[in-house]
Design a protein around this motif. Sequence first.
Motif, PDB file in Angstrom:
ATOM      1  N   ILE A 118       0.820  -1.219   0.000  1.00  0.00           N
ATOM      2  CA  ILE A 118       0.000   0.000   0.000  1.00  0.00           C
ATOM      3  C   ILE A 118       0.847   1.259   0.000  1.00  0.00           C
ATOM      4  O   ILE A 118       0.361   2.340  -0.370  1.00  0.00           O
ATOM      5  CB  ILE A 118      -0.966   0.009   1.199  1.00  0.00           C
ATOM      6  N   THR A 119       2.114   1.163   0.415  1.00  0.00           N
ATOM      7  CA  THR A 119       2.987   2.339   0.404  1.00  0.00           C
ATOM      8  C   THR A 119       3.626   2.572  -0.962  1.00  0.00           C
ATOM      9  O   THR A 119       4.137   3.660  -1.219  1.00  0.00           O
ATOM     10  CB  THR A 119       4.094   2.205   1.459  1.00  0.00           C
ATOM     11  N   LEU A 120       3.606   1.547  -1.816  1.00  0.00           N
ATOM     12  CA  LEU A 120       4.262   1.651  -3.123  1.00  0.00           C
ATOM     13  C   LEU A 120       3.280   1.543  -4.282  1.00  0.00           C
ATOM     14  O   LEU A 120       3.695   1.436  -5.434  1.00  0.00           O
ATOM     15  CB  LEU A 120       5.329   0.553  -3.273  1.00  0.00           C
ATOM     16  N   SER A 121       1.983   1.577  -3.986  1.00  0.00           N
ATOM     17  CA  SER A 121       0.988   1.421  -5.037  1.00  0.00           C
ATOM     18  C   SER A 121      -0.229   2.293  -4.766  1.00  0.00           C
ATOM     19  O   SER A 121      -0.390   2.842  -3.665  1.00  0.00           O
ATOM     20  CB  SER A 121       0.565  -0.045  -5.162  1.00  0.00           C
ATOM     21  N   THR A 122      -1.082   2.378  -5.770  1.00  0.00           N
ATOM     22  CA  THR A 122      -2.291   3.191  -5.687  1.00  0.00           C
ATOM     23  C   THR A 122      -3.493   2.362  -6.116  1.00  0.00           C
ATOM     24  O   THR A 122      -3.446   1.705  -7.159  1.00  0.00           O
ATOM     25  CB  THR A 122      -2.175   4.416  -6.616  1.00  0.00           C
ATOM     26  N   PRO A 123      -4.600   2.385  -5.351  1.00  0.00           N
ATOM     27  CA  PRO A 123      -5.808   1.675  -5.791  1.00  0.00           C
ATOM     28  C   PRO A 123      -6.432   2.400  -6.985  1.00  0.00           C
ATOM     29  O   PRO A 123      -6.362   3.629  -7.088  1.00  0.00           O
ATOM     30  CB  PRO A 123      -6.707   1.719  -4.559  1.00  0.00           C
ATOM     31  N   ARG A 132      -6.581  -3.586 -10.352  1.00  0.00           N
ATOM     32  CA  ARG A 132      -6.958  -3.202  -8.987  1.00  0.00           C
ATOM     33  C   ARG A 132      -6.019  -2.188  -8.351  1.00  0.00           C
ATOM     34  O   ARG A 132      -6.439  -1.142  -7.898  1.00  0.00           O
ATOM     35  CB  ARG A 132      -7.102  -4.423  -8.086  1.00  0.00           C
ATOM     36  N   ARG A 133      -4.742  -2.514  -8.293  1.00  0.00           N
ATOM     37  CA  ARG A 133      -3.752  -1.578  -7.737  1.00  0.00           C
ATOM     38  C   ARG A 133      -2.626  -1.421  -8.743  1.00  0.00           C
ATOM     39  O   ARG A 133      -2.224  -2.390  -9.391  1.00  0.00           O
ATOM     40  CB  ARG A 133      -3.179  -2.072  -6.405  1.00  0.00           C
ATOM     41  N   GLN A 134      -2.114  -0.196  -8.837  1.00  0.00           N
ATOM     42  CA  GLN A 134      -1.007   0.082  -9.754  1.00  0.00           C
ATOM     43  C   GLN A 134       0.215   0.507  -8.969  1.00  0.00           C
ATOM     44  O   GLN A 134       0.160   1.431  -8.146  1.00  0.00           O
ATOM     45  CB  GLN A 134      -1.393   1.183 -10.745  1.00  0.00           C
ATOM     46  N   ALA A 135       1.336  -0.182  -9.206  1.00  0.00           N
ATOM     47  CA  ALA A 135       2.584   0.188  -8.540  1.00  0.00           C
ATOM     48  C   ALA A 135       3.021   1.578  -8.993  1.00  0.00           C
ATOM     49  O   ALA A 135       2.845   1.947 -10.159  1.00  0.00           O
ATOM     50  CB  ALA A 135       3.666  -0.841  -8.845  1.00  0.00           C
ATOM     51  N   LYS A 136       3.584   2.326  -8.074  1.00  0.00           N
ATOM     52  CA  LYS A 136       4.097   3.660  -8.418  1.00  0.00           C
ATOM     53  C   LYS A 136       5.437   3.575  -9.138  1.00  0.00           C
ATOM     54  O   LYS A 136       5.837   4.511  -9.834  1.00  0.00           O
ATOM     55  CB  LYS A 136       4.253   4.502  -7.154  1.00  0.00           C
ATOM     56  N   TYR A 137       6.126   2.452  -8.948  1.00  0.00           N
ATOM     57  CA  TYR A 137       7.445   2.252  -9.539  1.00  0.00           C
ATOM     58  C   TYR A 137       7.468   0.908 -10.265  1.00  0.00           C
ATOM     59  O   TYR A 137       6.888  -0.069  -9.799  1.00  0.00           O
ATOM     60  CB  TYR A 137       8.529   2.257  -8.455  1.00  0.00           C
ATOM     61  N   VAL A 138       8.136   0.863 -11.397  1.00  0.00           N
ATOM     62  CA  VAL A 138       8.284  -0.383 -12.153  1.00  0.00           C
ATOM     63  C   VAL A 138       9.706  -0.451 -12.712  1.00  0.00           C
ATOM     64  O   VAL A 138      10.386   0.571 -12.849  1.00  0.00           O
ATOM     65  CB  VAL A 138       7.266  -0.489 -13.310  1.00  0.00           C
ATOM     66  N   ARG A 254      -3.517  -0.227 -24.005  1.00  0.00           N
ATOM     67  CA  ARG A 254      -3.905   1.184 -24.024  1.00  0.00           C
ATOM     68  C   ARG A 254      -3.726   1.824 -22.640  1.00  0.00           C
ATOM     69  O   ARG A 254      -3.377   3.001 -22.542  1.00  0.00           O
ATOM     70  CB  ARG A 254      -5.344   1.321 -24.518  1.00  0.00           C
ATOM     71  N   PHE A 255      -3.970   1.047 -21.593  1.00  0.00           N
ATOM     72  CA  PHE A 255      -3.767   1.581 -20.245  1.00  0.00           C
ATOM     73  C   PHE A 255      -2.294   1.893 -19.999  1.00  0.00           C
ATOM     74  O   PHE A 255      -1.942   2.996 -19.569  1.00  0.00           O
ATOM     75  CB  PHE A 255      -4.279   0.597 -19.196  1.00  0.00           C
ATOM     76  N   TRP A 256      -1.428   0.916 -20.261  1.00  0.00           N
ATOM     77  CA  TRP A 256      -0.010   1.098 -19.934  1.00  0.00           C
ATOM     78  C   TRP A 256       0.687   2.066 -20.873  1.00  0.00           C
ATOM     79  O   TRP A 256       1.675   2.703 -20.489  1.00  0.00           O
ATOM     80  CB  TRP A 256       0.703  -0.249 -19.915  1.00  0.00           C
ATOM     81  N   MET A 257       0.197   2.214 -22.087  1.00  0.00           N
ATOM     82  CA  MET A 257       0.797   3.187 -22.996  1.00  0.00           C
ATOM     83  C   MET A 257       0.181   4.572 -22.845  1.00  0.00           C
ATOM     84  O   MET A 257       0.593   5.521 -23.510  1.00  0.00           O
ATOM     85  CB  MET A 257       0.652   2.714 -24.449  1.00  0.00           C
ATOM     86  N   GLY A 258      -0.811   4.683 -21.981  1.00  0.00           N
ATOM     87  CA  GLY A 258      -1.503   5.949 -21.777  1.00  0.00           C
ATOM     88  C   GLY A 258      -0.868   6.826 -20.712  1.00  0.00           C
ATOM     89  O   GLY A 258       0.199   6.523 -20.170  1.00  0.00           O
ATOM     90  N   GLU A 259      -1.594   7.879 -20.353  1.00  0.00           N
ATOM     91  CA  GLU A 259      -1.049   8.888 -19.439  1.00  0.00           C
ATOM     92  C   GLU A 259      -0.846   8.363 -18.024  1.00  0.00           C
ATOM     93  O   GLU A 259       0.010   8.860 -17.294  1.00  0.00           O
ATOM     94  CB  GLU A 259      -1.968  10.112 -19.411  1.00  0.00           C
ATOM     95  N   ARG A 260      -1.604   7.342 -17.614  1.00  0.00           N
ATOM     96  CA  ARG A 260      -1.411   6.755 -16.283  1.00  0.00           C
ATOM     97  C   ARG A 260      -0.358   5.656 -16.282  1.00  0.00           C
ATOM     98  O   ARG A 260      -0.029   5.104 -15.231  1.00  0.00           O
ATOM     99  CB  ARG A 260      -2.742   6.211 -15.749  1.00  0.00           C
ATOM    100  N   GLY A 261       0.131   5.361 -17.469  1.00  0.00           N
ATOM    101  CA  GLY A 261       1.167   4.349 -17.594  1.00  0.00           C
ATOM    102  C   GLY A 261       2.496   4.969 -17.990  1.00  0.00           C
ATOM    103  O   GLY A 261       3.077   5.783 -17.250  1.00  0.00           O
ATOM    104  N   PHE A 262       2.963   4.617 -19.184  1.00  0.00           N
ATOM    105  CA  PHE A 262       4.319   5.002 -19.587  1.00  0.00           C
ATOM    106  C   PHE A 262       4.385   6.249 -20.470  1.00  0.00           C
ATOM    107  O   PHE A 262       5.467   6.583 -20.958  1.00  0.00           O
ATOM    108  CB  PHE A 262       4.971   3.829 -20.329  1.00  0.00           C
TER     109      PHE A 262
END
Length: 274
Positions: A118-123, A132-138, A254-262
């Motif tokens: 929960i400290t390294l991701s966002t719901p 469900r949850r996206q890591a802030k760092y990859v 589309r999610f990962w290539m979009g503004e919330r992704g990369f």
Amino acid sequence: MPDPDNTQPKKPDGLIRRLIKMSPDSVPKTVCVAVLLCLVASMVVSAAAVALRPIQDENRLLDKQAQVLRVAGLYEPGIDVAEAFQALEPKVLELATGEFTDQFDPYTFDDRQAANDITLSTPLEDDPASIRRQAKYVTVYLKRQAEGGGISQVILPVHGYGLWSTLYGFMAIEADGNTVSGLIFYEHAETPGLGAEVDNPRWRNQWPGKKLRDDEGELEITVAKTAPPAGEEYHVDALSGATLTSNGVDNLVRFWMGERGFEPFLERVKAGEV
């Protein structure tokens, strides 16, 4: 005169001796033997699992590295995967900024564990990829030109839900930050012969050369039965008979290539800032 030994009370048999004396067909003996066998077998299995865990972890790492090499076009049968992997430069990326961070070791940082922290991701409320949850760092991987030149490719981790499972994979993007070099999935549980055709080289071979965005910067890449109005260069044919898996791949890409992704990172790649 009575024998002193005969006057001594006889000690009762212990549990094991009583068990041995029981009839082989008795229920208590059958149950006890079965329980003992289960205990011994579980101890052996547990010991083997503990002893083999380091080997299993190493094999999983090598398999993941091999998939990164495949999507980067660096894999050949029989190569030393660990040695070949040294041609790539792993970096931990902060998604929100598109900047690299030195907070974590890129060789040990686990994206999937970070997504559950929960400290390294966002719901996610708006969650088209169903993660469900996206890591802030990859962790991303840089492929540089020969002799320390600039970036020739970036390999990005992607994942999202298909029909039955979460598909985990890598997408390679060229130095222009917009042209796809390849897409490969290294873990999923989709239906063999249908959704599992994401592993089919004929389907994967559609991806190299496809574009993510049009000249106006709009995200156009799509996996569908028909090409979008933007044209064939943004289109990958959906899998025959696997509509939900195809939709899942479309959503995750589309999610990962979009503004919330990369997208922030790819803009930096495009500008030559990496």
